[in-house]
Motif scaffolding. Structure first.
Motif, PDB file in Angstrom:
ATOM      1  N   GLN A   1       0.845  -1.197   0.000  1.00 32.24           N
ATOM      2  CA  GLN A   1       0.000   0.000   0.000  1.00 32.24           C
ATOM      3  C   GLN A   1       0.885   1.254   0.000  1.00 32.24           C
ATOM      4  N   LYS A   2       0.544   2.188  -0.891  1.00 36.92           N
ATOM      5  CA  LYS A   2       1.299   3.430  -0.932  1.00 36.92           C
ATOM      6  C   LYS A   2       0.959   4.259   0.292  1.00 36.92           C
ATOM      7  N   GLU A   3       1.923   5.072   0.701  1.00 36.96           N
ATOM      8  CA  GLU A   3       1.713   5.888   1.897  1.00 36.96           C
ATOM      9  C   GLU A   3       0.645   6.954   1.684  1.00 36.96           C
ATOM     10  N   VAL A   4       0.586   7.512   0.487  1.00 37.94           N
ATOM     11  CA  VAL A   4      -0.427   8.517   0.145  1.00 37.94           C
ATOM     12  C   VAL A   4      -0.979   8.152  -1.226  1.00 37.94           C
ATOM     13  N   GLU A   5      -2.283   7.994  -1.311  1.00 45.89           N
ATOM     14  CA  GLU A   5      -2.885   7.555  -2.565  1.00 45.89           C
ATOM     15  C   GLU A   5      -3.929   8.543  -3.069  1.00 45.89           C
ATOM     16  N   GLN A   6      -3.874   8.775  -4.357  1.00 43.58           N
ATOM     17  CA  GLN A   6      -4.859   9.618  -5.036  1.00 43.58           C
ATOM     18  C   GLN A   6      -5.258   8.958  -6.336  1.00 43.58           C
ATOM     19  N   ASN A   7      -6.458   9.246  -6.795  1.00 46.49           N
ATOM     20  CA  ASN A   7      -6.887   8.825  -8.112  1.00 46.49           C
ATOM     21  C   ASN A   7      -6.225   9.758  -9.121  1.00 46.49           C
ATOM     22  N   SER A   8      -5.522   9.177 -10.094  1.00 44.23           N
ATOM     23  CA  SER A   8      -4.747  10.015 -11.018  1.00 44.23           C
ATOM     24  C   SER A   8      -5.613  10.795 -11.993  1.00 44.23           C
ATOM     25  N   GLY A   9      -6.875  10.364 -12.155  1.00 48.32           N
ATOM     26  CA  GLY A   9      -7.771  11.060 -13.066  1.00 48.32           C
ATOM     27  C   GLY A   9      -7.485  10.710 -14.522  1.00 48.32           C
ATOM     28  N   PRO A  10      -7.811  11.606 -15.472  1.00 46.02           N
ATOM     29  CA  PRO A  10      -8.216  12.979 -15.209  1.00 46.02           C
ATOM     30  C   PRO A  10      -9.654  13.111 -14.719  1.00 46.02           C
ATOM     31  N   LEU A  11      -9.855  14.116 -13.871  1.00 41.52           N
ATOM     32  CA  LEU A  11     -11.181  14.474 -13.415  1.00 41.52           C
ATOM     33  C   LEU A  11     -11.632  15.664 -14.253  1.00 41.52           C
ATOM     34  N   SER A  12     -12.725  15.489 -14.948  1.00 42.86           N
ATOM     35  CA  SER A  12     -13.202  16.538 -15.843  1.00 42.86           C
ATOM     36  C   SER A  12     -14.515  17.092 -15.308  1.00 42.86           C
ATOM     37  N   VAL A  13     -14.566  18.410 -15.122  1.00 45.01           N
ATOM     38  CA  VAL A  13     -15.791  19.057 -14.647  1.00 45.01           C
ATOM     39  C   VAL A  13     -16.081  20.259 -15.519  1.00 45.01           C
ATOM     40  N   TYR A  87      -3.342  18.293  -8.957  1.00 44.22           N
ATOM     41  CA  TYR A  87      -3.444  18.587  -7.532  1.00 44.22           C
ATOM     42  C   TYR A  87      -2.786  17.461  -6.741  1.00 44.22           C
ATOM     43  N   LEU A  88      -1.824  17.849  -5.938  1.00 43.14           N
ATOM     44  CA  LEU A  88      -1.025  16.889  -5.180  1.00 43.14           C
ATOM     45  C   LEU A  88      -1.400  16.937  -3.712  1.00 43.14           C
ATOM     46  N   CYS A  89      -1.741  15.779  -3.179  1.00 45.82           N
ATOM     47  CA  CYS A  89      -1.987  15.644  -1.748  1.00 45.82           C
ATOM     48  C   CYS A  89      -0.652  15.290  -1.098  1.00 45.82           C
ATOM     49  N   LYS A 100       8.622  13.153   7.345  1.00 47.48           N
ATOM     50  CA  LYS A 100       8.954  13.638   6.017  1.00 47.48           C
ATOM     51  C   LYS A 100       7.667  13.838   5.224  1.00 47.48           C
ATOM     52  N   LEU A 101       7.725  14.776   4.289  1.00 50.42           N
ATOM     53  CA  LEU A 101       6.563  15.130   3.482  1.00 50.42           C
ATOM     54  C   LEU A 101       6.479  14.178   2.297  1.00 50.42           C
ATOM     55  N   ILE A 102       5.407  13.400   2.260  1.00 50.40           N
ATOM     56  CA  ILE A 102       5.209  12.410   1.207  1.00 50.40           C
ATOM     57  C   ILE A 102       4.030  12.834   0.338  1.00 50.40           C
ATOM     58  N   PHE A 103       4.233  12.770  -0.977  1.00 49.45           N
ATOM     59  CA  PHE A 103       3.221  13.209  -1.920  1.00 49.45           C
ATOM     60  C   PHE A 103       2.497  12.021  -2.546  1.00 49.45           C
ATOM     61  N   GLY A 104       1.232  12.227  -2.849  1.00 50.07           N
ATOM     62  CA  GLY A 104       0.509  11.283  -3.682  1.00 50.07           C
ATOM     63  C   GLY A 104       0.883  11.499  -5.137  1.00 50.07           C
ATOM     64  N   GLN A 105       0.360  10.645  -5.999  1.00 45.29           N
ATOM     65  CA  GLN A 105       0.669  10.715  -7.426  1.00 45.29           C
ATOM     66  C   GLN A 105       0.076  11.938  -8.110  1.00 45.29           C
ATOM     67  N   GLY A 106      -0.917  12.531  -7.484  1.00 44.82           N
ATOM     68  CA  GLY A 106      -1.565  13.689  -8.064  1.00 44.82           C
ATOM     69  C   GLY A 106      -2.801  13.342  -8.874  1.00 44.82           C
ATOM     70  N   THR A 107      -3.790  14.223  -8.852  1.00 38.96           N
ATOM     71  CA  THR A 107      -4.999  14.085  -9.655  1.00 38.96           C
ATOM     72  C   THR A 107      -5.032  15.228 -10.651  1.00 38.96           C
ATOM     73  N   THR A 108      -5.165  14.877 -11.925  1.00 42.84           N
ATOM     74  CA  THR A 108      -5.252  15.898 -12.965  1.00 42.84           C
ATOM     75  C   THR A 108      -6.690  16.377 -13.092  1.00 42.84           C
ATOM     76  N   LEU A 109      -6.897  17.656 -12.954  1.00 44.30           N
ATOM     77  CA  LEU A 109      -8.227  18.261 -13.057  1.00 44.30           C
ATOM     78  C   LEU A 109      -8.320  19.046 -14.359  1.00 44.30           C
ATOM     79  N   GLN A 110      -9.382  18.785 -15.097  1.00 44.33           N
ATOM     80  CA  GLN A 110      -9.662  19.535 -16.317  1.00 44.33           C
ATOM     81  C   GLN A 110     -10.997  20.236 -16.134  1.00 44.33           C
ATOM     82  N   VAL A 111     -10.996  21.557 -16.237  1.00 45.70           N
ATOM     83  CA  VAL A 111     -12.234  22.328 -16.146  1.00 45.70           C
ATOM     84  C   VAL A 111     -12.568  22.824 -17.544  1.00 45.70           C
TER      85      VAL A 111
END
Lengths: 113, 116
Positions: A1-13, A87-89, A100-111
């Motif tokens: 399991q990754k330490e920080v997980e995000q849905n990579s998307g893209p999320l389109s709104v 957007y990086l969590c 230490k500061l650990i980042f998720g993979q990031g979610t790409t948002l498209q508006v």
């Protein structure tokens, strides 16, 4: 399991809608949580930080934290095309000198206009 | 106040060479953290320096090393470069140690390293 997980998307709104970005983390004792925005070809910039359970609002942005569920989210109200970015969590994993500061993979948002 | 600066901005090296990247933090910031960003792995923590001491280290091989000087400027070195080391290397500075504080980490523009 990754330490920080995000849905990579893209999320389109569509423009004007609410964008909801989610993040889960593995370390139950984590206390500090951050959302960074990264435009293509640029470096990350901090947009929100949250440390206590509940909601924290800053303009069109609301960060939500639920430590029991190990879940943090970012809501963007009245989304604008200029919000299109990744957007990086980020979570401080570990404590004291070993944290230490650990980042998720990031979610790409498209508006879309 | 000047932001975090990184030099060089772009670098092309060949396999087997070594490279040194530099990061100057915001004035008054004593913590410098280094990250590697690739499309496949995202932003990965390399190490953090605070007051010339390495505070934390990520899961990278010993080919990746760093140091911090008394003026808080930091350098990162990668020896025996591999193709997979091609990435954007970012440094971030904060007033206090990233692991202890809620201080904001401010990122530099990054160094784009290409290994051929």
């Amino acid at each position: 399991q990754k330490e920080v997980e995000q849905n990579s998307g893209p999320l389109s709104v569509p423009e004007g809608a609410i964008a909801s970005l989610n993040c889960t983390y593995s370390d139950r004792v984590s206390q500090s949580f951050f959302w960074y925005r990264q435009y293509s070809g640029k470096s990350p910039e901090l947009i929100m930080s949250i440390y206590s359970n509940g909601d924290k609002e800053d303009g069109r942005f609301t960060a939500q934290l639920n430590k029991a569920s190990q879940y943090v989210s970012l809501l963007i109200r009245d989304s604008q095309p200029s919000d299109s970015a990744t957007y990086l969590c980020a979570v401080i994993i570990g404590s004291g000198n070993t944290g230490k500061l650990i980042f998720g993979q990031g979610t790409t948002l498209q508006v879309k206009p | 106040k000047a932001g975090v600066t990184q030099t060089p901005r772009y670098l092309i090296k060949t396999r087997g060479q070594q490279v040194t990247l530099s990061c100057s933090p915001i004035s008054g910031h004593r913590s410098v953290s280094w990250y590697q960003q690739t499309p496949g792995q995202g932003l990965q923590f390399l190490f953090e320096y605070f007051s010339e001491t390495q505070r934390n280290k990520g899961n990278f091989p010993g080919r990746f090393s760093g140091r911090q000087f008394s003026n808080s400027r930091s350098e990162m070195n990668v020896s025996t470069l591999e193709l997979g080391d091609s990435a954007l290397y970012l440094c971030a500075s904060s007033r206090t140690s990233g692991g202890l504080s809620t201080d904001t980490q401010y990122f530099g523009p990054g160094t784009r390293l290409t290994v051929l």
